[in-house]
Design an enzyme around this catalytic site. Structure first.
Site, PDB file in Angstrom:
ATOM      1  N   ALA A 189       0.816  -1.223   0.000  1.00 51.03           N
ATOM      2  CA  ALA A 189       0.000   0.000   0.000  1.00 51.03           C
ATOM      3  C   ALA A 189       0.846   1.268   0.000  1.00 51.03           C
ATOM      4  O   ALA A 189       0.401   2.319   0.456  1.00 51.03           O
ATOM      5  CB  ALA A 189      -0.941   0.003   1.210  1.00 51.03           C
ATOM      6  N   GLY A 190       2.062   1.164  -0.511  1.00 50.64           N
ATOM      7  CA  GLY A 190       2.909   2.341  -0.654  1.00 50.64           C
ATOM      8  C   GLY A 190       2.379   3.270  -1.730  1.00 50.64           C
ATOM      9  O   GLY A 190       1.250   3.115  -2.211  1.00 50.64           O
ATOM     10  N   ASP A 234      -1.163  -4.543   3.268  1.00 53.81           N
ATOM     11  CA  ASP A 234       0.207  -4.172   3.633  1.00 53.81           C
ATOM     12  C   ASP A 234       0.582  -4.907   4.911  1.00 53.81           C
ATOM     13  O   ASP A 234      -0.281  -5.440   5.627  1.00 53.81           O
ATOM     14  CB  ASP A 234       0.319  -2.662   3.821  1.00 53.81           C
ATOM     15  CG  ASP A 234       1.743  -2.161   3.581  1.00 53.81           C
ATOM     16  OD1 ASP A 234       2.044  -1.773   2.427  1.00 53.81           O
ATOM     17  OD2 ASP A 234       2.560  -2.173   4.519  1.00 53.81           O
ATOM     18  N   ARG A 286      16.919  -0.641  -3.029  1.00 49.52           N
ATOM     19  CA  ARG A 286      18.300  -0.987  -2.662  1.00 49.52           C
ATOM     20  C   ARG A 286      18.821   0.017  -1.634  1.00 49.52           C
ATOM     21  O   ARG A 286      18.700   1.229  -1.810  1.00 49.52           O
ATOM     22  CB  ARG A 286      19.194  -0.991  -3.901  1.00 49.52           C
ATOM     23  CG  ARG A 286      20.600  -1.534  -3.661  1.00 49.52           C
ATOM     24  CD  ARG A 286      21.280  -1.756  -4.994  1.00 49.52           C
ATOM     25  NE  ARG A 286      22.656  -2.186  -4.852  1.00 49.52           N
ATOM     26  CZ  ARG A 286      23.434  -2.534  -5.878  1.00 49.52           C
ATOM     27  NH1 ARG A 286      22.952  -2.517  -7.104  1.00 49.52           N
ATOM     28  NH2 ARG A 286      24.684  -2.902  -5.679  1.00 49.52           N
ATOM     29  N   ARG A 324      23.592  -6.064  -5.222  1.00 50.23           N
ATOM     30  CA  ARG A 324      22.479  -6.388  -6.115  1.00 50.23           C
ATOM     31  C   ARG A 324      21.922  -7.763  -5.792  1.00 50.23           C
ATOM     32  O   ARG A 324      20.710  -7.972  -5.799  1.00 50.23           O
ATOM     33  CB  ARG A 324      22.947  -6.334  -7.571  1.00 50.23           C
ATOM     34  CG  ARG A 324      21.828  -6.568  -8.580  1.00 50.23           C
ATOM     35  CD  ARG A 324      22.354  -6.599  -9.994  1.00 50.23           C
ATOM     36  NE  ARG A 324      23.166  -7.782 -10.237  1.00 50.23           N
ATOM     37  CZ  ARG A 324      23.641  -8.123 -11.440  1.00 50.23           C
ATOM     38  NH1 ARG A 324      23.404  -7.358 -12.477  1.00 50.23           N
ATOM     39  NH2 ARG A 324      24.365  -9.217 -11.596  1.00 50.23           N
ATOM     40  N   ASN A 354      13.944  -9.283  -2.255  1.00 49.02           N
ATOM     41  CA  ASN A 354      12.672  -9.039  -2.936  1.00 49.02           C
ATOM     42  C   ASN A 354      12.050 -10.318  -3.477  1.00 49.02           C
ATOM     43  O   ASN A 354      10.825 -10.453  -3.511  1.00 49.02           O
ATOM     44  CB  ASN A 354      12.855  -7.998  -4.045  1.00 49.02           C
ATOM     45  CG  ASN A 354      12.861  -6.579  -3.498  1.00 49.02           C
ATOM     46  OD1 ASN A 354      12.551  -6.355  -2.331  1.00 49.02           O
ATOM     47  ND2 ASN A 354      13.208  -5.623  -4.325  1.00 49.02           N
ATOM     48  N   ASN A 405      10.619  -4.365  -8.239  1.00 49.01           N
ATOM     49  CA  ASN A 405      11.890  -4.285  -8.966  1.00 49.01           C
ATOM     50  C   ASN A 405      12.954  -5.195  -8.350  1.00 49.01           C
ATOM     51  O   ASN A 405      12.884  -5.508  -7.154  1.00 49.01           O
ATOM     52  CB  ASN A 405      12.387  -2.837  -8.974  1.00 49.01           C
ATOM     53  CG  ASN A 405      11.682  -2.001 -10.021  1.00 49.01           C
ATOM     54  OD1 ASN A 405      11.472  -2.459 -11.142  1.00 49.01           O
ATOM     55  ND2 ASN A 405      11.310  -0.785  -9.666  1.00 49.01           N
ATOM     56  N   HIS A 418      13.291  -3.500 -18.251  1.00 48.32           N
ATOM     57  CA  HIS A 418      12.830  -2.308 -17.534  1.00 48.32           C
ATOM     58  C   HIS A 418      13.991  -1.771 -16.697  1.00 48.32           C
ATOM     59  O   HIS A 418      14.054  -1.933 -15.487  1.00 48.32           O
ATOM     60  CB  HIS A 418      11.640  -2.658 -16.638  1.00 48.32           C
ATOM     61  CG  HIS A 418      11.097  -1.492 -15.861  1.00 48.32           C
ATOM     62  ND1 HIS A 418      10.649  -0.343 -16.460  1.00 48.32           N
ATOM     63  CD2 HIS A 418      10.936  -1.309 -14.520  1.00 48.32           C
ATOM     64  CE1 HIS A 418      10.223   0.500 -15.529  1.00 48.32           C
ATOM     65  NE2 HIS A 418      10.399  -0.067 -14.338  1.00 48.32           N
TER      66      HIS A 418
END
Length: 311
Positions: free
Chosen positions: A8-9, A32, A82, A88, A95, A120, A175
């Site tokens: 819910a960001g 959330d 990040r 990375r 995530n 992402n 992307h």
């Protein structure tokens, strides 16, 4: 029709707001992990209903996946940016764990849902999500290239000094700032190729602006963008729920299309009630295909950091 948005960001809440305002779905559930956060966002949106004139019901919940039961579409925006000192590989692993938890919980109560990945790095998270969920590729795909295409059309409209709604343009590939491919050859203004209206130098300026579009906004805002991503999510949800069969570039698993296999990357797709109903072959020229192959190689290299999720 019911849509659940996990996270819910700013991006997730904006998507919920646009879906409600446009009455794309009858119910939107915002979920959330932070106590009260989704509930507050949902209440704020619902208090716009009388002045904005929509009847969509937006509900906020904390962690209770049971409230997302029988969702037609599940949108996953959950994830962390990040952080300083984070590699990375650590970001991707973290995530991917979040996406894994979301998918497993959401599938339990909505086994027939179509999933849109926004977390992402998007192409890699889409690939991981497919491995985790075991769903056919038409039912799970990523949003990325649609947002990139919106930015491409915006920058073209600025350079042409013409309404953005009169511009057609598309971005394919990964992307990311170095992997996306704005297709200037296919871009038009009211059917007129933009290559006949802008010089090569001007076109390349637009390409560069597009490729750093997200970074530019982050520098200006101090955080990543949310209006554009939220609107892109809503457009995809609309095309699914209302079976609009719109042509939208999105990150989808390739199995021979564009000469690539076993990689999720942005290509033009027909989006309808079955999700990705077709992948459209643009007949890229040699230069475009070389860029696409390089982009796929870069995405595939990032996928290597998924480790155990590749199974």
């Amino acid at each position: 029709m019911k849509v659940s948005i996990i996270g819910a960001g700013n991006v997730g809440a904006t998507a919920a707001d646009v879906i409600a305002y446009r009455q794309i779905a009858s119910e939107v559930v915002l979920l959330d992990i932070v106590d009260g956060y989704a509930e507050g966002k949902a209440m704020d949106i619902m208090q716009c209903a009388t002045t904005s004139g929509f009847n969509t019901v937006v509900k906020g919940i904390t962690k209770q996946y049971s409230k997302t039961v029988n969702s037609d579409v599940v949108v996953i925006t959950s994830g962390i940016p990040r952080k300083p000192g984070m590699t990375r590989e650590e970001l991707i692993s973290t995530n991917a764990e979040i996406v894994k938890s979301v998918i497993e919980n959401a599938l339990t109560v909505s086994p027939n849902a179509i999933f849109i990945i926004v977390t992402n790095p998007l192409d890699t998270m889409t690939f991981a999500a497919l491995k985790i969920a075991g769903l056919p590729k038409n039912r799970l795909f990523g949003m990325g290239s649609l947002l990139d295409s919106s930015r491409f059309k915006y920058f073209l409209s600025q350079k042409l000094d013409k309404p953005v709604t009169d511009i057609e343009g598309m971005v394919i590939g990964g992307h990311g700032d170095t992997t996306m491919i704005p297709l200037t050859r296919f871009a038009t203004y009211k059917g007129i190729p933009v290559s006949s209206l802008l010089s090569e130098a001007e076109l390349q300026e637009v390409v560069q602006q597009t490729m750093v579009g997200g970074a530019t906004l982050t520098k200006l805002l101090g955080t990543s963008a949310w209006y554009g991503p939220g609107a892109a999510i809503a457009a995809m949800v609309d095309s699914i729920l209302n079976d609009r069969k719109r042509l939208m570039p999105c990150s989808v698993l390739l199995e021979g299309e564009y000469g690539q296999n076993n990689v999720c990357i942005g290509v033009p797709c027909i989006i309808g009630k079955q999700g990705v109903e077709a992948i459209v072959d643009l007949q890229l020229n040699g230069t475009e295909m070389a860029k696409f192959n390089a982009s796929a190689d870069a995405v595939r290299a990032t996928n290597g950091d998924l480790g155990k999720f590749l199974g």
